[in-house]
Design a protein around this motif. Structure first.
Motif, PDB file in Angstrom:
ATOM      1  N   PRO A   7      39.751 -28.879 -80.831  1.00 38.85           N
ATOM      2  CA  PRO A   7      40.051 -29.802 -79.728  1.00 38.85           C
ATOM      3  C   PRO A   7      40.275 -29.093 -78.385  1.00 38.85           C
ATOM      4  CG  PRO A   7      41.319 -30.398 -81.680  1.00 38.85           C
ATOM      5  CD  PRO A   7      40.634 -29.103 -82.000  1.00 38.85           C
ATOM      6  N   ASN A   8      40.909 -27.932 -78.404  1.00 40.02           N
ATOM      7  CA  ASN A   8      41.131 -27.221 -77.143  1.00 40.02           C
ATOM      8  C   ASN A   8      39.826 -26.699 -76.560  1.00 40.02           C
ATOM      9  OD1 ASN A   8      43.855 -27.729 -77.252  1.00 40.02           O
ATOM     10  ND2 ASN A   8      44.408 -25.732 -78.093  1.00 40.02           N
ATOM     11  N   ALA A  64      37.885 -29.512 -75.106  1.00 38.55           N
ATOM     12  CA  ALA A  64      38.477 -29.918 -73.831  1.00 38.55           C
ATOM     13  C   ALA A  64      38.236 -28.877 -72.741  1.00 38.55           C
ATOM     14  CB  ALA A  64      39.976 -30.160 -74.014  1.00 38.55           C
ATOM     15  N   TYR A  71      39.163 -25.561 -72.930  1.00 36.48           N
ATOM     16  CA  TYR A  71      40.165 -24.490 -72.905  1.00 36.48           C
ATOM     17  C   TYR A  71      39.946 -23.538 -74.073  1.00 36.48           C
ATOM     18  CZ  TYR A  71      42.171 -26.602 -68.912  1.00 36.48           C
ATOM     19  OH  TYR A  71      42.323 -27.067 -67.633  1.00 36.48           O
ATOM     20  N   SER A  95      40.060 -20.475 -74.149  1.00 30.71           N
ATOM     21  CA  SER A  95      41.035 -19.380 -74.205  1.00 30.71           C
ATOM     22  C   SER A  95      42.318 -19.825 -74.908  1.00 30.71           C
ATOM     23  CB  SER A  95      41.329 -18.859 -72.797  1.00 30.71           C
ATOM     24  OG  SER A  95      41.469 -19.921 -71.880  1.00 30.71           O
ATOM     25  N   ALA A  96      42.407 -21.107 -75.264  1.00 32.50           N
ATOM     26  CA  ALA A  96      43.521 -21.611 -76.064  1.00 32.50           C
ATOM     27  C   ALA A  96      42.984 -22.163 -77.384  1.00 32.50           C
ATOM     28  CB  ALA A  96      44.276 -22.699 -75.301  1.00 32.50           C
ATOM     29  N   VAL A 105      42.314 -22.921 -81.094  1.00 31.42           N
ATOM     30  CA  VAL A 105      43.322 -22.825 -82.162  1.00 31.42           C
ATOM     31  C   VAL A 105      43.011 -21.646 -83.081  1.00 31.42           C
ATOM     32  CG1 VAL A 105      43.885 -25.297 -82.056  1.00 31.42           C
ATOM     33  CG2 VAL A 105      42.157 -24.501 -83.684  1.00 31.42           C
ATOM     34  N   TYR A 107      37.624 -20.045 -62.598  1.00 29.64           N
ATOM     35  CA  TYR A 107      38.710 -20.885 -63.116  1.00 29.64           C
ATOM     36  C   TYR A 107      39.815 -21.048 -62.074  1.00 29.64           C
ATOM     37  CZ  TYR A 107      42.565 -22.361 -66.184  1.00 29.64           C
ATOM     38  OH  TYR A 107      43.617 -23.034 -66.754  1.00 29.64           O
ATOM     39  N   VAL A 121      45.571 -17.126 -61.984  1.00 31.72           N
ATOM     40  CA  VAL A 121      44.830 -16.358 -62.973  1.00 31.72           C
ATOM     41  C   VAL A 121      45.298 -14.907 -63.039  1.00 31.72           C
ATOM     42  CG1 VAL A 121      42.788 -17.832 -62.916  1.00 31.72           C
ATOM     43  CG2 VAL A 121      42.953 -15.882 -61.349  1.00 31.72           C
ATOM     44  N   GLN A 171      48.620 -24.470 -61.697  1.00 36.16           N
ATOM     45  CA  GLN A 171      48.025 -24.518 -63.031  1.00 36.16           C
ATOM     46  C   GLN A 171      47.148 -23.295 -63.238  1.00 36.16           C
ATOM     47  OE1 GLN A 171      45.231 -27.628 -64.147  1.00 36.16           O
ATOM     48  NE2 GLN A 171      46.198 -27.750 -66.143  1.00 36.16           N
ATOM     49  N   GLY A 172      47.120 -22.804 -64.452  1.00 28.67           N
ATOM     50  CA  GLY A 172      46.257 -21.661 -64.714  1.00 28.67           C
ATOM     51  C   GLY A 172      46.493 -21.081 -66.082  1.00 28.67           C
ATOM     52  N   GLY A 173      46.248 -19.802 -66.183  1.00 28.85           N
ATOM     53  CA  GLY A 173      46.374 -19.125 -67.461  1.00 28.85           C
ATOM     54  C   GLY A 173      45.179 -18.217 -67.663  1.00 28.85           C
ATOM     55  N   PRO A 174      45.062 -17.664 -68.872  1.00 30.47           N
ATOM     56  CA  PRO A 174      43.881 -16.853 -69.164  1.00 30.47           C
ATOM     57  C   PRO A 174      42.651 -17.771 -69.058  1.00 30.47           C
ATOM     58  CG  PRO A 174      45.553 -16.678 -70.910  1.00 30.47           C
ATOM     59  CD  PRO A 174      45.968 -17.800 -70.013  1.00 30.47           C
ATOM     60  N   ALA A 175      41.702 -17.362 -68.259  1.00 26.40           N
ATOM     61  CA  ALA A 175      40.583 -18.255 -67.943  1.00 26.40           C
ATOM     62  C   ALA A 175      39.748 -18.603 -69.174  1.00 26.40           C
ATOM     63  CB  ALA A 175      39.686 -17.609 -66.897  1.00 26.40           C
ATOM     64  N   PRO A 176      39.406 -19.881 -69.317  1.00 27.54           N
ATOM     65  CA  PRO A 176      38.469 -20.287 -70.369  1.00 27.54           C
ATOM     66  C   PRO A 176      37.039 -19.988 -69.906  1.00 27.54           C
ATOM     67  CG  PRO A 176      39.237 -22.212 -69.153  1.00 27.54           C
ATOM     68  CD  PRO A 176      39.916 -21.019 -68.541  1.00 27.54           C
TER      69      PRO A 176
END
Lengths: 338, 338
Positions: free
Chosen positions: B93-94, B97, B99, B101-102, B104, B153, B261, B282-287
């Protein structure tokens, strides 16, 4: 006239104060038809904000225009009006972008727990109704002036869209109105964190599909369980504490936004948390004015009934009891009749 | 084979290590055609991250598939492939969507500063090219595997859209690729914070319209001046320090997003700042996987040339010099040839 003054933490009084007068040519004076006590009024009442001088309380109102300044063009005496707690010109770049609460000429509205109030920048701030509303609609129109608009902004900033699972953190009047907003904006599932049976009940009637009583990491775990381990797609943070913020962040799925409308008190958000969760955060004092025409329309057509958050009605003179009841969480929100 | 191992801060060595082998039936082994050093490799190199054991370095790659596990369906030996630093199944699902980099089933990719590398979840992770690419496109394809995807990203999370004024905080390879992304996504004005003349020049060639050399509150003031007092409409935070984050937040206009990022190191974001500015984060390790097919297409058609961020090319055996040059900011980004 009768007004409401906070002198010190816990010491709020209904007393006779000077009538408001036009100070700027863009002002209007309104006669308040209904007013109320806001959750944010409890911060200074509880001593969480420093009080430098006695404070004229109240920033939510439905009123009838009594008098307007010489520069007011669109608002005229006799009209029923609703506005937000921030007065805005509604023409500056921030207003045009929908952030009237960041208007470059923003002014605070205060002193509305009173028989009359001065509203700055009347043309930009006030939305006039075509006709006098039915008395039964008044509580819902009053809710639109703050808690509904604020809950609505939490849902918009939280990215609620059709089909999403929304999580509402907070079961106060704003959180409950956030449930209404999430439903109206198309959320398929609405999870509310609440431990209070009466508020749970109202949340369900407003559209909540699931109630989570657990808090902290336990609460996060339950939300994850409810969402197939992935997290909520949109989060409405309607409290403003460090714990509620952490709970909101950790309950979102990657890409979800947390709409924050609870005034943060000493909240620090860990950059690492934000980064690892891929959950975003946006919010602030709600630009209620952006939503008001639409919200008023939904109220007048009977589509929504946010006025149900008022579970206590008192004469204006008994305002101190309203504060007490809300402070002790005996009341969700108290309506005042001048 | 020749690989790269970090033994301690400052002690990175090119040495003969064991060839990678298939560990899971979803793995692929690639022969690396080009590899490089990432800004994030400098964190452990500088001792900012604890090093528990010697670390096989490198997570950016363009390669040719040598061998695939028994469960790999879409990738086959001989194909030119590009992937991201996170291996993902691209079906959870991630991932669906956007993502990845998230994911599961996310796995880290490592050990790519080497002649061969093992890529987990090959079907989900790798994007195969139809043909062998021209040698001149290799640096840009390599950039797509991390810095371009990450800058992209930042622009997407920062809400870049046609006509917006974008602010890029950071003039490293990611920030510079963020300029490319902002331009491609339609930003009308692109402001870059940089004090380095060579990087300023490259930023301008990538599409920057304004350079701000000031930092902290002074930098914020200049950005506000450039934007009529209102602030930038989209902000790309490509550094990850407390100072860069504050600068990013305070430079945005109400409603703007900051795409983060830069891996935050000890960053705390003030809830009060977020609230008062109406600026979101908003951010995080880029997908990166989400964007890869599109980015590869833009590179192969010659629309963008992110490979220009590589201003140093070394044989793989001289990898320690690459780390040194980047650590001392003599090089923006170093390409390694196995």
């Amino acid at each position: 006239m009768r007004g409401t003054v906070l002198y010190a933490p816990g010491d709020v009084r209904s007393e006779i104060v000077a009538d408001p007068t036009l100070k700027e040519p863009t002002d209007a004076i309104i006669r308040t038809v209904v007013a109320c006590v806001c959750g944010s009024d409890l911060w200074p009442y509880r001593g969480a904000n420093e009080l430098k001088r006695p404070m004229a309380m109240g920033h939510e109102y439905v009123g009838v225009v009594e008098e307007v300044g010489s520069d007011v063009r669109g608002i005229r005496p006799g009209q029923y009006v609703i506005g937000s707690f921030f007065a805005s010109d509604n023409t500056c770049p921030n207003c045009v972008a929908g952030y009237q609460s960041a208007c470059v000429n923003v002014r605070s509205v205060y002193g509305c727990q009173a028989e009359f109030a001065r509203i700055p920048q009347a043309d930009g701030t006030l939305v006039a109704l075509a006709d006098a509303p039915d008395a039964e609609r008044l509580p819902s129109l009053l809710a639109a002036s703050d808690v509904l608009g604020t809950g609505w902004y939490a849902a918009v900033a939280g990215g609620v869209e059709p089909g999403v699972t929304a999580l509402v953190v907070g079961d106060g009047a704003v959180g409950l109105c956030g449930v209404i907003a999430a439903k109206e904006l198309g959320a398929e599932r609405i999870v509310v964190m609440s431990r209070n049976p009466a508020r749970q009940q109202l949340a369900r009637e407003f559209g909540a599909t699931d109630i989570v009583e657990e808090r902290g990491d336990d609460g996060v775990a339950v939300v994850r369980e409810l969402t197939g381990g992935i997290g909520a797609g949109a989060v409405l943070e309607c409290v403003g504490t460090g714990e509620s913020m952490r709970q909101a962040l950790h309950s979102g799925r990657p890409g979800a936004m947390v709409g924050i409308v609870g005034v943060p008190h000493g909240v620090e958000i860990s950059g690492d948390d934000l980064f690892r969760t891929h959950v975003g955060v946006q919010g602030g004092p709600a630009p209620v004015r952006r939503f008001l025409p639409d919200l008023i329309d939904r109220v007048l057509t009977g589509r929504i009934d946010p006025g149900r958050v008022f579970d206590l009605t008192l004469p204006l003179a008994e305002v101190s009891q309203a504060y007490q009841a809300m402070d002790e969480r005996r009341s969700i929100k108290a309506l005042l009749q001048p």
